[in-house]
Design an enzyme around this catalytic site. Structure first.
Site, mmCIF file in Angstrom:
data_model
loop_
_atom_site.group_PDB
_atom_site.id
_atom_site.type_symbol
_atom_site.label_atom_id
_atom_site.label_comp_id
_atom_site.label_asym_id
_atom_site.label_seq_id
_atom_site.Cartn_x
_atom_site.Cartn_y
_atom_site.Cartn_z
ATOM 1 N N CYS A 92 0.801 -16.273 -8.414
ATOM 2 C CA CYS A 92 -0.283 -15.422 -8.657
ATOM 3 C C CYS A 92 0.153 -14.907 -10.016
ATOM 4 C CB CYS A 92 0.676 -14.407 -7.505
ATOM 5 S SG CYS A 92 -0.348 -14.827 -6.099
ATOM 6 N N ASN B 217 -6.485 -9.895 -2.028
ATOM 7 C CA ASN B 217 -5.270 -10.884 -2.887
ATOM 8 C C ASN B 217 -5.874 -11.821 -3.559
ATOM 9 O OD1 ASN B 217 -3.072 -12.243 -4.202
ATOM 10 N ND2 ASN B 217 -1.296 -11.915 -2.745
ATOM 11 N N HIS C 242 -1.117 -7.513 -11.103
ATOM 12 C CA HIS C 242 -1.416 -8.066 -9.608
ATOM 13 C C HIS C 242 -2.368 -7.386 -8.744
ATOM 14 C CE1 HIS C 242 -2.227 -11.607 -6.560
ATOM 15 N NE2 HIS C 242 -0.953 -11.673 -6.430
HETATM 16 N N1 ACO Z 1 -2.025 -5.378 11.910
HETATM 17 C C1 ACO Z 1 -1.017 -4.671 12.336
HETATM 18 N N2 ACO Z 1 0.334 -4.568 12.335
HETATM 19 C C2 ACO Z 1 1.061 -5.935 11.306
HETATM 20 C C3 ACO Z 1 0.255 -6.336 9.687
HETATM 21 C C4 ACO Z 1 -1.352 -6.372 10.575
HETATM 22 N N3 ACO Z 1 -2.657 -6.868 9.685
HETATM 23 N N4 ACO Z 1 0.887 -7.192 9.509
HETATM 24 C C5 ACO Z 1 1.728 -6.781 9.681
HETATM 25 N N5 ACO Z 1 2.081 -6.253 11.294
HETATM 26 C C6 ACO Z 1 3.759 -5.338 11.914
HETATM 27 C C7 ACO Z 1 4.167 -6.120 11.154
HETATM 28 O O1 ACO Z 1 4.535 -7.341 12.744
HETATM 29 C C8 ACO Z 1 5.667 -5.615 11.555
HETATM 30 O O2 ACO Z 1 6.295 -4.998 13.003
HETATM 31 P P1 ACO Z 1 7.189 -5.300 14.049
HETATM 32 O O3 ACO Z 1 7.979 -3.426 12.952
HETATM 33 O O4 ACO Z 1 6.616 -4.731 15.128
HETATM 34 O O5 ACO Z 1 7.508 -6.287 13.098
HETATM 35 C C9 ACO Z 1 4.654 -3.360 11.064
HETATM 36 O O6 ACO Z 1 3.338 -4.144 10.978
HETATM 37 C C10 ACO Z 1 5.809 -3.657 9.877
HETATM 38 O O7 ACO Z 1 5.490 -4.929 8.612
HETATM 39 P P2 ACO Z 1 6.340 -4.343 7.550
HETATM 40 O O8 ACO Z 1 6.593 -5.537 6.978
HETATM 41 O O9 ACO Z 1 7.727 -3.531 7.182
HETATM 42 O O10 ACO Z 1 5.315 -3.598 6.607
HETATM 43 P P3 ACO Z 1 4.729 -3.201 5.253
HETATM 44 O O11 ACO Z 1 4.870 -1.848 5.180
HETATM 45 O O12 ACO Z 1 5.981 -3.496 4.156
HETATM 46 O O13 ACO Z 1 3.165 -3.930 5.056
HETATM 47 C C11 ACO Z 1 2.593 -5.764 3.729
HETATM 48 C C12 ACO Z 1 3.826 -5.414 4.952
HETATM 49 C C13 ACO Z 1 1.584 -5.831 3.544
HETATM 50 C C14 ACO Z 1 2.781 -7.788 3.899
HETATM 51 C C15 ACO Z 1 3.858 -6.077 2.330
HETATM 52 O O14 ACO Z 1 5.142 -5.383 3.013
HETATM 53 C C16 ACO Z 1 3.204 -6.184 1.311
HETATM 54 O O15 ACO Z 1 2.225 -6.447 0.791
HETATM 55 N N6 ACO Z 1 4.136 -6.751 0.713
HETATM 56 C C17 ACO Z 1 3.896 -8.125 -0.375
HETATM 57 C C18 ACO Z 1 3.069 -9.277 0.078
HETATM 58 C C19 ACO Z 1 2.790 -9.945 -1.503
HETATM 59 O O16 ACO Z 1 2.093 -9.231 -2.089
HETATM 60 N N7 ACO Z 1 2.808 -11.135 -1.223
HETATM 61 C C20 ACO Z 1 2.450 -11.872 -2.575
HETATM 62 C C21 ACO Z 1 1.462 -11.858 -2.344
HETATM 63 S S1 ACO Z 1 0.795 -13.404 -1.366
HETATM 64 C C22 ACO Z 1 0.039 -14.636 -2.869
HETATM 65 O O17 ACO Z 1 0.784 -14.452 -3.418
HETATM 66 C C23 ACO Z 1 -0.974 -15.804 -2.915
#
Ligand code: ACO
Length: 327
Positions: free
Chosen positions: A111, A265, A235
């Site tokens: 990214c 994203n 980003h």
């Molecule tokens: N719907 C419902 N529940 C979900 C989903 C979904 N789509 N996705 C994850 N969950 C659940 C998880 O399984 C977890 O459940 P658990 O507690 O029973 O294990 C719960 O939600 C909480 O998970 P967290 O990881 O604590 O949630 P968070 O608030 O951190 O949000 C997210 C998750 C959106 C992935 C966030 O951490 C994030 O945006 N991280 C950065 C991602 C990113 O930017 N990646 C790099 C880019 S990808 C790329 O570059 C191409």
């Protein structure tokens, strides 16, 4: 002499997927909006050409800048999802646009790829090797998405954005910093099964630290404070990440651009898409100081400060950009 962004363009596939299209993955519109700010994303057809979409974005950036294809000396495309492994998309895009025999190559830095490509373009112009460089970010992330995994499938979108980077007189000298940490490859990677895997929560925390810390660094090197930023364009991975960064920097919400709600994203395409959409919304003016920041697979990161069309930038037609009603 300095270097500015002379124009921007965007292109999105027609197909729109709303959050409701993912409820079969045991998720909900409410969860996705609250945790990410995403409401919809675009999807490129399986048999469609990403180079064609990227060419549309590049053509719009050229038109927006007023720079003619014959004046482009280099074409650099940031992507991790090109149509073919080799050659890169840049050569095809250049040919489709009628750019005559430029240096043309692709960059793969997750990214952060667009900022790596932009940094190269700035260096090429500062060193006198080029006057105008076309920099594109284009992704069909649907090609590497596990469409059965709610942790990633709801986050990713397809699209392309581009900017024209140009030599200019006067104005702010760009300040950029790039970096990487290969000890953290396991946080986000695409392995031999060709599907993206990530540990979202850990990336979230690192993303805030990396983007805020490196934006502070480039501002300091440019002799500026956060209040000098007319628009902060980070980003677009998650609205919560971007707001956490802006709070750390002390940038008010109205100076932060967000389009993650509409495009999700799009990795390398994210920042140029955002710049083009900010331009369409009349949020850019000649001389506007832009703060840019990205993070991604590697981990990799980048941040920069650059102006949008310095007020006294000389356009290729010899006229000054200021006072012509251009954005
Ligand atoms: N719907 C419902 N529940 C979900 C989903 C979904 N789509 N996705 C994850 N969950 C659940 C998880 O399984 C977890 O459940 P658990 O507690 O029973 O294990 C719960 O939600 C909480 O998970 P967290 O990881 O604590 O949630 P968070 O608030 O951190 O949000 C997210 C998750 C959106 C992935 C966030 O951490 C994030 O945006 N991280 C950065 C991602 C990113 O930017 N990646 C790099 C880019 S990808 C790329 O570059 C191409």
């Amino acid at each position: 002499m300095t270097v500015t962004l002379a124009g921007a363009g965007a292109a999105l596939p027609e197909r729109v997927l709303s959050n409701h299209d993912f409820v079969h993955l045991d998720t909900s519109d409410e969860w996705i909006v609250q945790r990410t700010g995403i409401r919809e994303r675009r999807r490129l057809a399986a048999d469609a050409s990403l180079a064609e979409l990227a060419t549309d974005a590049c053509g719009r950036a050229l038109a927006d800048s007023g720079v003619a294809p014959r004046d482009i000396h280099q074409v650099v495309v940031a992507t991790s999802t090109a149509d073919r492994i080799s050659p890169g998309m840049a050569v095809e895009i250049a040919t489709r646009l009628g750019i005559d025999r430029p240096a043309a190559f692709d960059v793969s830095a997750g990214c952060s790829g667009f900022l790596y490509a932009l940094d190269h373009a700035i260096a090429a112009i500062e060193s006198g090797r080029a006057d105008h460089v076309l920099v594109c970010g284009a992704e069909a992330l649907s090609r590497i998405t596990d469409h059965t995994d709610r942790n990633t499938a709801v986050l990713l979108g397809d699209g392309a954005g581009a900017v024209v980077v140009s030599r200019a007189e006067g104005g702010l000298r760009p300040s950029f910093v790039l970096g990487s940490d290969g000890t953290r490859i396991d946080l986000l990677h695409v392995q031999q099964d060709k599907l993206l895997r990530m540990r979202g929560r850990e990336i979230f925390e690192s993303a805030v630290d990396l983007m805020a810390g490196h934006t502070e660094l480039v501002l300091e090197r440019a002799g500026l404070g956060a209040e000098a930023l007319d628009l902060f364009v980070a980003h677009q991975a998650n609205a919560r990440i971007i707001h956490a960064v802006r709070r750390r920097l002390g940038v008010p919400a109205e100076r932060v651009f967000l389009n993650v709600d509409k495009v999700a994203n799009t990795s390398s395409a994210s920042i140029p898409l955002a710049l083009a959409h900010a331009g369409e919304q009349q949020l850019l003016h000649p001389g506007a100081v832009l703060g840019l920041a990205a993070f991604g697979a590697g981990l990799s990161w980048g941040a920069g400060v650059i102006t949008w069309r310095s007020p006294d930038a000389v356009r290729p037609d010899g006229e000054l950009s200021a006072g012509r009603g251009v954005r």
